[in-house]
Design a protein around this motif. Structure first.
Motif: not given
Ligand code: ADP
Ligand code: MG
Lengths: 423, 366
Positions: B85, B158, A337, B106-107, B154-155, A326-329, B111, A324
């Motif tokens: 990253i 974004f 979440r 989610f990402p 998913r990686a 690493s995905l920007g959360a 954002r 999560a």
């Protein structure tokens, strides 16, 4: 080979139908399995199912009037309760005959006590009449209406007879009505007078306080469970021992400890006074009320919340939080979440456990609850051991059981019972 | 996309060290520079510190010493969620309580992208990995390979410039793994992203990467393109770790004109290319690839040193023959020959002579 081509059931090697052989083989397996669980089954049946069944039955059972006063019950069957007058001689004669037998068997006082729950005063009427009835001769001593009125004027009160008539059927709703602060009045079911209503308040309080205790356990337990699940195992084990420590001391000791802590001359008040936060005259009342019960029970039930939460959290790999992030959360978003939704089954399991334990809790409210902080179970205990009104105790217990089942069902509908995990 | 500055350092590790317990260094003095758009693989045995390096780059572990830079900026103090990253985890780490589309969304949500934009990007990313039809499913309803694709999408959804992958194919079967290797490389090159890929599978490293960093014991043993790594390993660890390899032990006799003469332990002499040896008398381990060994006398150059060998076993493998020999006391000496019409099939018990070009035989550290 010929077995396969021939029509009809498939045969085993010995020529018998294959289904038959299979069933026999399976039956033997099942018998062996049954034999293994038989002791447990017997134990559960004897100590759990049977008593609960008895309790359910006792809450409506009322054959005592019919059994002890059989002739009276028949004689007043057709008496008009709204007439405002006591029944005629026939009813009194039947009552005298019933009394004669009942006194010999010493059962008249029991009916008296039973009917006394419904109309106070009957118990003493019955006892007095019993003493006289012993010496009556049914052939010669009539008319009995006068005899009874001689013993006590109240025998002429239609209310007494109404009560006998109302509770003559072998099954009664009286206990349940009583448990719901209601009664069978002259024109059907009605609420008891305001000053006699206690059980609904008590039920509401029990529910409310159990919910508060559950909420407090969630709030206090969640961070602890999280720590347990995320610390290195050596440290987590030490912490786990601290969590389990309360289980090693007796419930009474723990509860008494809270008395020492919370009373007006207790540790907490002393500290607050010493710190000057509270004036000496106005020490806080923290015990023998709801607050004391909530604090002590939260402490006692906390492990039951932490352990299921912990075991669920342990199964959530740390890589989810990392993913999560690493995905920007942010830390909070990642927790809320991603981590929190996955820990909900643990919260559910803990909540059900704590709530159901709390709703039936007895010892702690008894010791630290005073009058304002007692639960319905304390009232049940009172009726079991002091007032000996087991029927009412059974009705209260049944209502409690049904309430729990309804809440469980509601939980299943809203959250889903599949969503409860103990690990 | 960044051809003009492709030679600039995009990812830099400078003198990075890492210790978890304050006693042992898990990563020792790591120096690494990657240009933009490169596909770099960290290869090494389990426990060699690859994941730790990746986690330091992603921000989940802090370097005990040294500097990590991304696009010229030191990121030591930037929290993971601000590094931008992309990351693919070994167990995929797809959120089980969200659908595939929600996972990808989610990402974008964090954002603060608008709904329509999110949906469009999610769709594009899913289509990219051929998973467009699965947006409504939960991760548990997908096969391992499908989960892998979703994790990849998913990686990437974004649009990060740098993507880290930690043994992403480790849980897949061989066939699927090979297919995904191919797809990941293509995606990476088409999108122009920079990838740091971690694996312990050397075939994977060789087939996918622009460059491979071979890790052992917290140290990069060699950082080179795959062909160089295979053909000219810098030391005997790399030679052993990458591909199949024959080793013979001995002592350097003399070094002249870029050729070292090595006396094997049973007394025979061979010609080698000196790599990690520089003076006579040193112990050395000589490394020869099985497919570079020649036993057909006609193909050997005149004057080349040859060794006597006894055939122990002949294995027919379809495309190649694999023959086990006893050479200079070593029973595990393997040679591989192509299955050509004129190829001789050796028989167990046969005595032959083998040889090789001096440059194929590398004298490495002992
Ligand atoms: N969180 C940690 N705490 C302590 N030691 C760790 C931790 N993570 C990894 N290590 C140790 O660091 C070394 C390198 O681990 P890792 O980077 O995971 O290697 P690789 O990914 O190459 O298998 C191993 O010896 C491992 O035991
Ligand atoms: Mg690893």
């Amino acid at each position: 080979m010929s077995d396969i081509t021939q029509s009809g059931p498939v045969l085993a090697a010995d020529g018998k139908p294959l289904k038959h052989s299979l069933n026999r083989a399976l039956r033997r397996q099942k018998m062996r399995a049954m034999a293994l669980i038989l002791p447990l089954l017997a134990f559960v049946l004897l100590t759990f199912i049977v008593p609960i069944g008895q309790m359910l039955f006792r809450s409506v059972q009322n054959d005592i009037v019919q059994n002890t006063l059989p002739q009276t019950v028949i004689a007043i069957q057709d008496w008009d309760a709204t007439s405002g007058e006591a029944p005629d001689e026939a009813a009194f004669a039947a009552l005298a005959a019933d009394f004669k037998i009942a006194v010999e068997n010493k059962t008249h006082t029991r009916v008296g006590s039973r009917l006394n729950y419904e109309t106070p005063g009957i118990s003493s009427l019955f006892r007095k009449a019993g003493r006289k009835a012993k010496r009556w001769d049914l052939e010669t001593d009539g008319p009995f209406k006068e005899q009874f009125l001689d013993i006590d004027e109240d025998w002429g009160d239609p209310a007494i007879w109404r009560t006998i008539q109302k509770f003559s059927p072998p099954v009664t709703s009286g206990y349940f009505l009583n448990a719901a602060d209601m009664q069978l009045g002259d024109d059907g079911v009605e609420f008891r007078p305001e000053n006699q209503q206690i059980y609904i308040t008590l039920f509401k309080r029990t529910l409310f306080m159990s919910l508060v205790i559950m909420g407090a356990c969630i709030l206090l337990g969640y961070p602890v469970a999280w720590l347990l699940a995320n610390l290195p195992s050596a440290k987590a084990n030490v912490l786990l021992i601290l969590v389990l420590l309360p289980f090693w001391t007796s419930l009474l000791v723990r509860t008494s400890a809270w008395k020492v802590m919370l009373q007006q001359q207790g540790v907490i008040n002393d500290t607050l006074v010493w710190l000057g936060l509270v004036a000496d005259e106005s020490r806080l009342v923290m015990i023998n009320n709801q607050f004391g019960t909530i604090v002590a029970m939260t402490h006692i039930l906390l492990p039951f919340m932490i352990l299921p939460m912990y075991s669920v959290m342990q199964t959530i790999p740390p890589s989810y939080l990392r993913a999560a992030k690493s995905l920007g959360a942010t830390n909070w978003t990642a927790f809320w979440r991603v981590y929190f939704p996955q820990s909900v089954p643990g919260i559910g399991a803990g909540s059900i456990l704590v709530f159901i334990l709390a709703i039936g809790y007895y010892i702690t409210p008894e010791l630290v609850g005073g009058t304002k902080g007692v639960f319905i179970s304390n009232r049940i205990a009172f009726h079991i051991s002091s007032s000996l009104n087991w029927g009412l105790a059974a009705a209260l217990g049944t209502i409690l059981l049904v309430a729990v089942l309804i809440l469980y069902w509601a939980y299943d509908k809203i959250v889903g019972i599949d969503n409860v995990k103990l690990g | 996309m960044a051809a003009s500055n492709s030679n600039d350092a995009f990812v830099e590790f400078e003198r990075v060290q890492k210790s978890y317990d304050g006693e042992t260094l898990v990563v020792k003095d790591l120096n690494l520079t990657m240009p933009k758009g490169e596909f770099l693989t960290m290869l090494g045995p389990s426990g060699s510190g690859k994941t730790t390096c990746l986690m330091m780059l992603a921000g989940f572990e802090t370097a005990t010493h040294g500097d990590i830079r991304l696009g010229g900026i030191s990121i030591n103090n930037i929290p993971p969620h601000k590094r931008g990253i992309g990351m693919v985890f070994q167990n995929y780490a797809l959120f089980p309580h969200m659908t595939i589309a929600e996972n990808l969304s989610f990402p974008l949500e964090v954002r603060k992208l608008g709904k329509s934009e999110r949906e469009e990007k999610v769709k594009r990313a899913l289509d990219m990995v051929e998973m467009g039809a699965f947006g409504g499913r939960r991760p548990a309803q997908l096969s391992g390979g499908q989960q892998q694709r979703v994790a990849l999408a998913r990686a990437l959804v974004f649009e990060p410039e740098l993507v880290l992958m930690d043994e992403p194919l480790g849980a897949l079967d061989k066939q699927l793994r090979e297919k995904m290797q191919f797809e990941i490389t293509h995606l990476a090159h088409n999108l122009g992203i920079t990838v740091v890929y971690v694996t312990h599978d050397q075939t994977e490293a060789l087939t996918m990467s622009d460059r491979v960093a071979v890790f052992n014991d917290g140290v990069i043993q060699q950082l080179a393109p795959p062909d160089q790594l295979y053909e000219s390993p810098d030391n005997s660890f790399v030679a052993q770790f990458i591909g199949e390899n024959n080793t013979l032990e001995g002592q350097v006799k003399e070094i002249a004109n870029g050729i070292a003469v090595v006396q094997l332990d049973d007394g025979e002499l061979i010609d080698c290319k000196p790599v990690n040896v520089d003076k006579p008398g040193e112990r050395t381990r000589v490394s020869i690839r099985p497919e570079r060994v020649e036993y057909n006398k006609d193909r050997l150059s005149d004057g080349a040193h040859t060794l006597k060998a006894e055939v122990l076993e002949f294995i027919y493998m379809g495309d190649i023959f694999r023959t086990r020999l006893r050479v200079a006391g070593n029973d595990e000496f393997i040679i591989k020959t192509r299955n050509a019409p004129d190829q001789v099939r050796l028989q167990p018990g046969q005595q032959i002579e083998i040889g090789w070009l001096p440059e194929d035989c590398r004298a490495l550290d002992a």
